[in-house]
Design a protein around this motif. Structure first.
Motif, mmCIF file in Angstrom:
data_model
loop_
_atom_site.group_PDB
_atom_site.id
_atom_site.type_symbol
_atom_site.label_atom_id
_atom_site.label_comp_id
_atom_site.label_asym_id
_atom_site.label_seq_id
_atom_site.Cartn_x
_atom_site.Cartn_y
_atom_site.Cartn_z
ATOM 1 N N GLY A 1 17.066 29.780 39.589
ATOM 2 C CA GLY A 1 16.515 28.269 39.919
ATOM 3 C C GLY A 1 15.551 28.134 41.291
ATOM 4 O O GLY A 1 15.464 27.420 41.711
ATOM 5 N N LEU A 2 14.697 29.091 41.181
ATOM 6 C CA LEU A 2 13.538 29.267 42.049
ATOM 7 C C LEU A 2 12.527 27.948 41.199
ATOM 8 O O LEU A 2 11.430 27.430 41.954
ATOM 9 C CB LEU A 2 12.662 30.244 42.158
ATOM 10 N N LEU A 3 12.364 27.888 40.051
ATOM 11 C CA LEU A 3 11.580 26.881 39.288
ATOM 12 C C LEU A 3 12.218 26.456 38.018
ATOM 13 O O LEU A 3 13.105 27.442 37.485
ATOM 14 C CB LEU A 3 10.127 27.215 39.232
ATOM 15 N N PRO A 4 11.924 25.179 37.539
ATOM 16 C CA PRO A 4 12.381 24.814 36.234
ATOM 17 C C PRO A 4 11.621 25.527 35.183
ATOM 18 O O PRO A 4 10.757 26.216 35.429
ATOM 19 C CB PRO A 4 11.900 23.382 36.278
ATOM 20 N N GLU A 5 12.283 25.859 34.006
ATOM 21 C CA GLU A 5 11.544 26.604 33.197
ATOM 22 C C GLU A 5 10.205 25.616 32.638
ATOM 23 O O GLU A 5 10.289 24.657 32.179
ATOM 24 C CB GLU A 5 12.294 26.710 31.754
ATOM 25 N N PRO A 6 9.221 26.378 32.826
ATOM 26 C CA PRO A 6 7.941 25.678 32.598
ATOM 27 C C PRO A 6 7.842 25.341 31.349
ATOM 28 O O PRO A 6 8.016 26.025 30.551
ATOM 29 C CB PRO A 6 6.700 26.515 32.939
#
Ligand SMILES: *Cc1c(COP(=O)(O)O)cnc(C)c1O
Length: 373
Positions: free
Chosen positions: A187-192
């Motif tokens: 959850g550190l970033l959305p799937e790019p």
């Protein structure tokens, strides 16, 4: 432990590797840059912090290349590069750390301040530097050097291709893609949707595409070409992809053979400018904007041109919804005090990089970023 080994434990036993990097590298949001250009879901992968001694993208490759050199009992590695190469410098630094000799076979490039700095640091790291004007003369010098080392060491040196983009080195960026998947899962970033990275010798982007495909991520890699067209082409990319995939599958059958996903690799040619390492107005504007908005230190040969592509896409409205990831491949670790700042100890053929003017767009920064590295 590397994410690739967590995903495919069998590789740990069979794929030569040595730990050099500090992984995972952080991912961070870039809200101020994102707002300035119209990319509200913009993130950066901080490979600039990939290792203590010297960051950037090369250490990921060198974990597997120098791991191989050690496992084969080599004493020397020889690599091929442009005079100011970050790859040559990273190889010099990490080879020495592992007790290996290194030789950099260098070819000319446009002058910039970083060229002199990298040459001095390579020399301080103990690399032997050879500089020749053309590929045939460089190849002849490399052969002679190989023979000399074979006599001295009783072993042939390991040859490492430009940029470290041989299949074992490319495995380092397959690992990076698995690392990214773990960060998405955490959850550190959305799937790019889009991953922007420079394409120099293509190891970075090819490794990412293979790793993303094998890891089940659908992100497209936007590969911004920064070298001559003969180094960056879909055909060459596919060949490197297949060779790296076979290497990993042979080392551990649990690593799948994945067909080349042609739609996951997009080459961008329009930010290249005149030649390799020739800075562009758009690239330097991107460097300044990254500095002003996020305090991110980029440069004109690779990362500035890459960010210029991202900015152009954002300003055209393509990144309003889709999460985008900028892969920062440039070292931001300060140089260790080398003590060696006299270039006269370098081969005389390299002195021009210290005595002749740098290219016009390579002006000392003004304002906030001054002296930043
Ligand atoms: C070498 C390098 C690249 C290009 O990586 P390739 O794997 O050769 O395509 C990008 N950015 C920086 C800062 C580099 O030093």
């Amino acid at each position: 432990m590397n994410a690739l080994f967590r995903a495919c434990p069998g590789l740990r036993e069979t794929l030569p590797h040595v730990s050099l990097a500090t992984l995972p590298t952080p991912v961070e949001a870039m809200p101020r840059l994102g707002e300035a250009v119209g990319a509200p879901r913009l993130y950066v992968k901080r490979d600039d912090l990939s290792a203590e001694a010297y960051g950037g993208n090369k250490v990921r490759k060198l974990e597997f290349l120098l791991g191989r050199a050690l496992s084969e009992g080599r004493r020397t590695v020889i690599t091929f590069e442009a005079a100011g190469s970050n790859h040559a410098l990273a190889t010099a630094i990490y080879a020495r750390q592992l007790g290996l000799d290194s030789v950099s076979m260098l070819v000319p490039q446009p002058n910039a301040r970083y060229v002199a700095a990298n040459l001095l640091r390579s020399h301080a790291a103990g690399a032997a530097l050879a500089y020749r004007g053309g590929i045939p003369r460089l190849a002849a010098a490399a052969l002679a050097e190989c023979a000399r080392r074979r006599l001295r060491d009783g072993r042939w040196p390991l040859l490492i291709g430009p940029g470290g983009s041989d299949p074992p080195g490319i495995a380092g960026f397959v690992d990076a893609a698995f690392e990214l998947r773990e960060q998405v899962e955490a959850g550190l970033l959305p799937e790019p949707a889009h991953v922007y990275a420079a394409s120099g010798t293509m190891g970075t982007v090819v490794g990412l595409v293979l790793g993303l495909a094998a890891a089940g991520l659908r992100a497209r890699v936007i590969a911004v070409r920064v070298t001559d067209a003969r180094f960056t082409s879909m055909r060459r990319a596919k060949r490197l992809y297949v060779r790296t995939n076979r290497l990993l599958h042979a080392a551990c059958p649990a690593f799948p053979l994945v067909p080349f996903p042609e739609d996951q690799l997009v080459f961008r040619h329009e930010f290249f400018g005149e030649e390799y390492a020739r800075f562009t107005e758009a690239g330097m504007a991107a460097v300044r904007l990254a500095e002003e908005t996020e305090g991110l230190h980029l440069e004109g040969t690779y990362t500035g041109k890459t960010l210029a592509a991202l900015i152009a896409d954002a300003r055209a409205g393509h990144l309003r919804e889709a999460p985008a990831l900028f892969w920062n491949t440039y070292n931001s670790r300060p140089a260790a005090q080398s003590g060696a700042d006299d270039y006269h100890a370098l081969p005389e053929s390299l002195h021009g990089y210290f005595e002749e003017p740098v290219q016009p767009l390579d002006q000392p920064e003004t304002g906030r970023g001054a002296g930043g590295t």
